[in-house]
Scaffold this motif. Sequence first.
Motif, PDB file in Angstrom:
ATOM      1  N   CYS A  73       0.867  -1.172   0.000  1.00 16.99           N
ATOM      2  CA  CYS A  73       0.000   0.000   0.000  1.00 16.99           C
ATOM      3  C   CYS A  73       0.905   1.222   0.000  1.00 16.99           C
ATOM      4  CB  CYS A  73      -0.901   0.007   1.234  1.00 16.99           C
ATOM      5  SG  CYS A  73      -1.869   1.515   1.394  1.00 16.99           S
ATOM      6  N   LYS A  74       0.776   2.057  -1.028  1.00 22.16           N
ATOM      7  CA  LYS A  74       1.546   3.299  -1.109  1.00 22.16           C
ATOM      8  C   LYS A  74       0.606   4.449  -0.791  1.00 22.16           C
ATOM      9  CE  LYS A  74       4.802   1.589  -4.503  1.00 22.16           C
ATOM     10  NZ  LYS A  74       5.351   1.755  -5.842  1.00 22.16           N
ATOM     11  N   ARG A  75       1.066   5.298   0.102  1.00 22.03           N
ATOM     12  CA  ARG A  75       0.237   6.409   0.547  1.00 22.03           C
ATOM     13  C   ARG A  75       1.069   7.684   0.561  1.00 22.03           C
ATOM     14  NH1 ARG A  75      -4.541   5.325   2.474  1.00 22.03           N
ATOM     15  NH2 ARG A  75      -5.656   7.061   3.307  1.00 22.03           N
ATOM     16  N   GLU A  76       0.508   8.743  -0.013  1.00 18.83           N
ATOM     17  CA  GLU A  76       1.209  10.026  -0.034  1.00 18.83           C
ATOM     18  C   GLU A  76       0.814  10.831   1.202  1.00 18.83           C
ATOM     19  OE1 GLU A  76       2.176  12.927  -3.568  1.00 18.83           O
ATOM     20  OE2 GLU A  76       0.134  13.281  -2.855  1.00 18.83           O
ATOM     21  N   GLU A  77       1.821  11.263   1.926  1.00 19.79           N
ATOM     22  CA  GLU A  77       1.604  12.103   3.095  1.00 19.79           C
ATOM     23  C   GLU A  77       2.441  13.366   2.950  1.00 19.79           C
ATOM     24  OE1 GLU A  77       2.455   9.868   6.600  1.00 19.79           O
ATOM     25  OE2 GLU A  77       0.827   8.445   6.254  1.00 19.79           O
ATOM     26  N   PHE A  78       2.010  14.396   3.616  1.00 24.01           N
ATOM     27  CA  PHE A  78       2.734  15.660   3.549  1.00 24.01           C
ATOM     28  C   PHE A  78       3.481  15.890   4.853  1.00 24.01           C
ATOM     29  CE2 PHE A  78      -0.579  16.154   0.391  1.00 24.01           C
ATOM     30  CZ  PHE A  78       0.146  16.658  -0.674  1.00 24.01           C
ATOM     31  N   GLN A  79       4.716  16.319   4.710  1.00 24.66           N
ATOM     32  CA  GLN A  79       5.568  16.563   5.855  1.00 24.66           C
ATOM     33  C   GLN A  79       5.962  18.032   5.860  1.00 24.66           C
ATOM     34  OE1 GLN A  79       9.223  14.379   5.742  1.00 24.66           O
ATOM     35  NE2 GLN A  79       9.581  14.626   7.923  1.00 24.66           N
ATOM     36  N   ASP A  80       5.819  18.664   7.004  1.00 27.26           N
ATOM     37  CA  ASP A  80       6.205  20.073   7.122  1.00 27.26           C
ATOM     38  C   ASP A  80       7.715  20.191   7.158  1.00 27.26           C
ATOM     39  OD1 ASP A  80       3.591  20.938   7.224  1.00 27.26           O
ATOM     40  OD2 ASP A  80       3.487  20.723   9.400  1.00 27.26           O
ATOM     41  N   ARG A  81       8.218  21.172   6.440  1.00 31.59           N
ATOM     42  CA  ARG A  81       9.653  21.446   6.493  1.00 31.59           C
ATOM     43  C   ARG A  81       9.965  22.215   7.758  1.00 31.59           C
ATOM     44  NH1 ARG A  81      12.104  23.291   0.778  1.00 31.59           N
ATOM     45  NH2 ARG A  81      12.024  21.262  -0.214  1.00 31.59           N
ATOM     46  N   SER A  82      11.078  21.911   8.345  1.00 31.29           N
ATOM     47  CA  SER A  82      11.443  22.588   9.583  1.00 31.29           C
ATOM     48  C   SER A  82      12.348  23.793   9.334  1.00 31.29           C
ATOM     49  CB  SER A  82      12.142  21.593  10.516  1.00 31.29           C
ATOM     50  OG  SER A  82      13.304  21.099   9.888  1.00 31.29           O
ATOM     51  N   GLU A  83      12.635  24.076   8.082  1.00 30.62           N
ATOM     52  CA  GLU A  83      13.484  25.216   7.760  1.00 30.62           C
ATOM     53  C   GLU A  83      12.728  26.527   7.994  1.00 30.62           C
ATOM     54  OE1 GLU A  83      14.663  24.792   3.720  1.00 30.62           O
ATOM     55  OE2 GLU A  83      15.523  22.814   4.032  1.00 30.62           O
ATOM     56  N   ALA A  84      13.467  27.544   8.363  1.00 30.27           N
ATOM     57  CA  ALA A  84      12.845  28.858   8.528  1.00 30.27           C
ATOM     58  C   ALA A  84      12.571  29.427   7.139  1.00 30.27           C
ATOM     59  CB  ALA A  84      13.771  29.778   9.305  1.00 30.27           C
ATOM     60  N   SER A  85      11.310  29.691   6.870  1.00 33.35           N
ATOM     61  CA  SER A  85      10.930  30.161   5.552  1.00 33.35           C
ATOM     62  C   SER A  85       9.778  31.145   5.687  1.00 33.35           C
ATOM     63  CB  SER A  85      10.509  28.978   4.683  1.00 33.35           C
ATOM     64  OG  SER A  85      10.020  29.431   3.454  1.00 33.35           O
ATOM     65  N   LEU A  86       9.649  31.959   4.691  1.00 35.39           N
ATOM     66  CA  LEU A  86       8.574  32.928   4.661  1.00 35.39           C
ATOM     67  C   LEU A  86       7.230  32.227   4.415  1.00 35.39           C
ATOM     68  CD1 LEU A  86       7.777  35.911   4.713  1.00 35.39           C
ATOM     69  CD2 LEU A  86       8.237  35.999   2.267  1.00 35.39           C
ATOM     70  N   PHE A  87       7.266  31.121   3.667  1.00 31.98           N
ATOM     71  CA  PHE A  87       6.057  30.392   3.323  1.00 31.98           C
ATOM     72  C   PHE A  87       6.071  29.017   3.990  1.00 31.98           C
ATOM     73  CE2 PHE A  87       7.205  33.091  -0.285  1.00 31.98           C
ATOM     74  CZ  PHE A  87       6.091  33.907  -0.336  1.00 31.98           C
ATOM     75  N   ASP A  88       4.888  28.529   4.312  1.00 33.65           N
ATOM     76  CA  ASP A  88       4.780  27.164   4.830  1.00 33.65           C
ATOM     77  C   ASP A  88       4.920  26.202   3.660  1.00 33.65           C
ATOM     78  OD1 ASP A  88       4.397  27.905   7.438  1.00 33.65           O
ATOM     79  OD2 ASP A  88       2.213  27.959   7.261  1.00 33.65           O
ATOM     80  N   ILE A  89       5.914  25.373   3.714  1.00 31.34           N
ATOM     81  CA  ILE A  89       6.157  24.428   2.626  1.00 31.34           C
ATOM     82  C   ILE A  89       5.945  23.015   3.154  1.00 31.34           C
ATOM     83  CG2 ILE A  89       7.848  23.534   0.999  1.00 31.34           C
ATOM     84  CD1 ILE A  89       9.228  26.263   1.105  1.00 31.34           C
ATOM     85  N   GLN A  90       5.070  22.303   2.483  1.00 28.94           N
ATOM     86  CA  GLN A  90       4.857  20.902   2.813  1.00 28.94           C
ATOM     87  C   GLN A  90       5.373  20.064   1.659  1.00 28.94           C
ATOM     88  OE1 GLN A  90       0.694  20.424   3.631  1.00 28.94           O
ATOM     89  NE2 GLN A  90       1.017  20.765   5.808  1.00 28.94           N
ATOM     90  N   THR A  91       6.240  19.134   1.957  1.00 28.27           N
ATOM     91  CA  THR A  91       6.780  18.269   0.912  1.00 28.27           C
ATOM     92  C   THR A  91       6.050  16.933   0.943  1.00 28.27           C
ATOM     93  OG1 THR A  91       8.504  17.504   2.406  1.00 28.27           O
ATOM     94  CG2 THR A  91       9.063  19.320   0.953  1.00 28.27           C
ATOM     95  N   PRO A  92       5.614  16.465  -0.215  1.00 31.80           N
ATOM     96  CA  PRO A  92       4.947  15.161  -0.236  1.00 31.80           C
ATOM     97  C   PRO A  92       5.977  14.031  -0.148  1.00 31.80           C
ATOM     98  CG  PRO A  92       5.017  16.099  -2.435  1.00 31.80           C
ATOM     99  CD  PRO A  92       5.607  17.116  -1.509  1.00 31.80           C
ATOM    100  N   ILE A  93       5.682  13.056   0.679  1.00 36.44           N
ATOM    101  CA  ILE A  93       6.512  11.851   0.752  1.00 36.44           C
ATOM    102  C   ILE A  93       5.597  10.650   0.582  1.00 36.44           C
ATOM    103  CG2 ILE A  93       8.342  12.822   2.206  1.00 36.44           C
ATOM    104  CD1 ILE A  93       7.016  11.464   4.598  1.00 36.44           C
ATOM    105  N   ILE A  94       6.127   9.613  -0.015  1.00 41.07           N
ATOM    106  CA  ILE A  94       5.351   8.402  -0.232  1.00 41.07           C
ATOM    107  C   ILE A  94       5.787   7.365   0.791  1.00 41.07           C
ATOM    108  CG2 ILE A  94       4.857   6.514  -1.812  1.00 41.07           C
ATOM    109  CD1 ILE A  94       5.103   8.506  -4.087  1.00 41.07           C
ATOM    110  N   LYS A  95       4.827   6.922   1.605  1.00 45.84           N
ATOM    111  CA  LYS A  95       5.094   5.890   2.596  1.00 45.84           C
ATOM    112  C   LYS A  95       4.568   4.568   2.057  1.00 45.84           C
ATOM    113  CE  LYS A  95       5.418   8.381   6.885  1.00 45.84           C
ATOM    114  NZ  LYS A  95       5.027   8.418   8.287  1.00 45.84           N
ATOM    115  N   ILE A  96       5.338   3.512   2.293  1.00 47.14           N
ATOM    116  CA  ILE A  96       4.967   2.179   1.820  1.00 47.14           C
ATOM    117  C   ILE A  96       4.668   1.302   3.028  1.00 47.14           C
ATOM    118  CG2 ILE A  96       5.745   0.143   0.574  1.00 47.14           C
ATOM    119  CD1 ILE A  96       7.495   2.009  -1.117  1.00 47.14           C
ATOM    120  N   PHE A  97       3.483   0.684   3.008  1.00 48.42           N
ATOM    121  CA  PHE A  97       3.063  -0.237   4.052  1.00 48.42           C
ATOM    122  C   PHE A  97       2.914  -1.623   3.431  1.00 48.42           C
ATOM    123  CE2 PHE A  97       1.350   3.933   5.119  1.00 48.42           C
ATOM    124  CZ  PHE A  97       1.783   4.100   6.427  1.00 48.42           C
TER     125      PHE A  97
END
Length: 161
Positions: free
Chosen positions: A80-104
């Motif tokens: 099962c492949k599922r796309e989840e979004f992870q918040d970046r911890s870098e200091a940035s002007l914009f909130d950036i969420q990077t998609p990662i694919i988790k495999i179960f």
Amino acid sequence: MAVHKLVLDTIFDEELYTLIGIHCTLEDYRIAYLLNKSLEINLKRKPMDLDFNNGKSAYSVFEWKDHKHLRTWNLVSNICKREEFQDRSEASLFDIQTPIIKIFNLINEFKKVNYFLKIENDFSDSKEKYIINRILRIPQVVTAYSIDMSQLKSKNNLIFS
């Protein structure tokens, strides 16, 4: 007063079934179609997927009840492949969420297996080899083999009803 002890080990034996691991990169509906054609069975998608971890992972299940031989055939995906979004911890002007694919995996011991074909009611070795040879004749299937049930720690994941 006499104490009576009931031993129920013989009543609750493990369910007899054959389990075949299938390696291929096809979509679930395509492999179900090719298995139906090759083995002359009639697998159909169940309305509800096999759900684990409260919706974190879901696995497609195809089923055919062979009333003539009193067997139930199940094809279930192992990955099962599922796309989840992870918040970046870098200091940035914009909130950036990077998609990662988790495999179960449904069965963690066999992470490379794409699909399991579970056939309830045990077969003879010759019939099991015949089924595996028919599956191996499908050009899109890389390999297929029988899986020994004693190797499985998570065999409870293969209970579909």
